[in-house]
Design an enzyme around this catalytic site. Sequence first.
Site, PDB file in Angstrom:
ATOM      1  N   GLY A   1       0.838  -1.192   0.000  1.00 59.42           N
ATOM      2  CA  GLY A   1       0.000   0.000   0.000  1.00 59.42           C
ATOM      3  C   GLY A   1       0.870   1.238   0.000  1.00 59.42           C
ATOM      4  N   LYS A   2       0.300   2.360  -0.209  1.00 57.42           N
ATOM      5  CA  LYS A   2       1.042   3.622  -0.117  1.00 57.42           C
ATOM      6  C   LYS A   2       0.036   4.749  -0.019  1.00 57.42           C
ATOM      7  CE  LYS A   2       5.464   4.821  -0.291  1.00 57.42           C
ATOM      8  NZ  LYS A   2       6.625   4.009   0.097  1.00 57.42           N
TER       9      LYS A   2
END
Length: 374
Positions: free
Chosen positions: A60-61
Site C-alpha cells: 500500500g502507499k
Amino acid sequence: RMDDGSVKVFKGYRVQHSTVRGPAKGGIRYHQNVNIDEVKALAAWMTFKCAVVNIPYGGGKGGIVCDPSKLSDSELRRLTRRFTAMIAPIIGPDQDIPAPDVGTNANVMGWIMDTYSMLKGHCVPGVVTGKPLELGGALGRHEATGRGVMLCCRALTEKLGLDIKDCTFAIQGFGNVGSTAAYLIADLGAKVVAISDHTAAYYCADGLDVHDMLKYAAGNGRVLQGYKADGATEINKEDLLYIDANFLVPAALEGQITEDNADMIKAKYIVEGANGPTSYEADQILNAKGKIIVPDILANAGGVIVSYFEWVQNLQSLSWSLDEVNGKLADILLKAFDEVYALADERKYSMRTAAYIIALRRLVKTKKIRGIFP
Ligand code: NAD
C-alpha cells in the site's frame, strides 16, 4: 484549518495494491508532486518488496499533495489528523498499516496512532509503524534501511570473493538511507570516496570521513553545503554518479539513472537505496554492460522488515533489544539476498528479474491457494 484561521483543502490518497499475502503496508508521502499514479506505483513496489523478503504483508502507499516545509507544526498535525480520520475505515493493524516516507517522520506517525486510537476508544499502536519509541516504535527502525543497504553491499562482495575493505563506494544522497549506509559501510573498513546531497558533493580518493560529515550536516540544517576537510574536494553534484568507484549507491530520489547517463556510469556494482533510481531503459544498458544491480525492492527492504518487527512487537506488547532487531533484520534480508542471487546466477538473469520472479511466484502461489471468493 490554517494558523491564520482560513480553511484550505488538500488532496490525499491511500492505495491498497494487494492484500493477498497480508495487510497492505506502505508509507505516507507529503510532497507537492504527489499524484495518484505515483502512489499506485509506490504501492505496487511495496507488494513486490514484501513478497521478495517474504514478510506477511501486501502493498500500500499514501500521500498528501502539500509542501510540508511550508506548513507549521500545528498545521501539519491538523492535516495529519484529518487525513487519518478520512482513511480510518480502511486502515488498521489487520487491514493496512502506514509508515513514514518522503516528507513524513516519527512525529507524523505518532499523530496517526493517536487519532486512530481516539476514534477506536483504545490504544492501537499496531496501526502504524515508524512511531516514536515512546509510542511503541522499534529500536533500529531509523537506521534499518541504510543498514539493509550495507548488508546487501557486504553480501555481494562475499558472493564475488572480494574483500569489502578493498572496495570503494560513491553514495548519492545523505538523508536517512544514504547517510546511514555511508557510515555503516565506512565502519566496515571500506573507502567511501564520494558523497552528495542536493546541496553539494565531495570526493576524497583515500575515503571521506563519514562521521565528520554526519556531525557537520547535523549542525548545518542537515545539508552538506560548505563542508571542508583535508583531502576532501568539492565536485559537481551531477558527477557523483560517474565516479570511478567499485560501488555506486543511489540513495536520493527516483529516476536518477536514465538512458541519457547510464553509459557514463563506471561503477561495476550498483546497490539501489532509493526507490526506482534506475529507469527501465537504463537498466537494459547497464545489464548489457555486465553491471550487477541489487534492485531497490531487495536493497532497501530493511526499512519495511523492521517496520514488520515493530508491528509484531506492538501486537504482542513486547519490546526487543537493538541486537535482537539487527540480528533478525540480517537473517531475513540475507536469506532473501541469497535466494535472489542464486536464481540470478543459475538462470543468468539480472538480480532485478530474479527478485521479481521470486516475488511473483510467492504472490501467485498464495492467490492460487486462497482461490476466488465467493
Ligand atoms: P531523505 O529525505 O532523508 O534523504 C534524501 C537525500 O537525498 C537528502 O540528503 C537529499 O539532499 C538528497 N538529494 C535530493 N536530491 C538530490 C540530488 N539531486 N543529488 C544528490 N542528492 C540529492 O530520504 P530517505 O528516507 O533517505 O529516502 C531516500 C530514498 O530511499 C527515497 O527514494 C525513498 O523512497 C527510499 N527509501 C527510504 C526508506 C526509509 O526507510 N527512509 C525505505 C525504503 C526506501
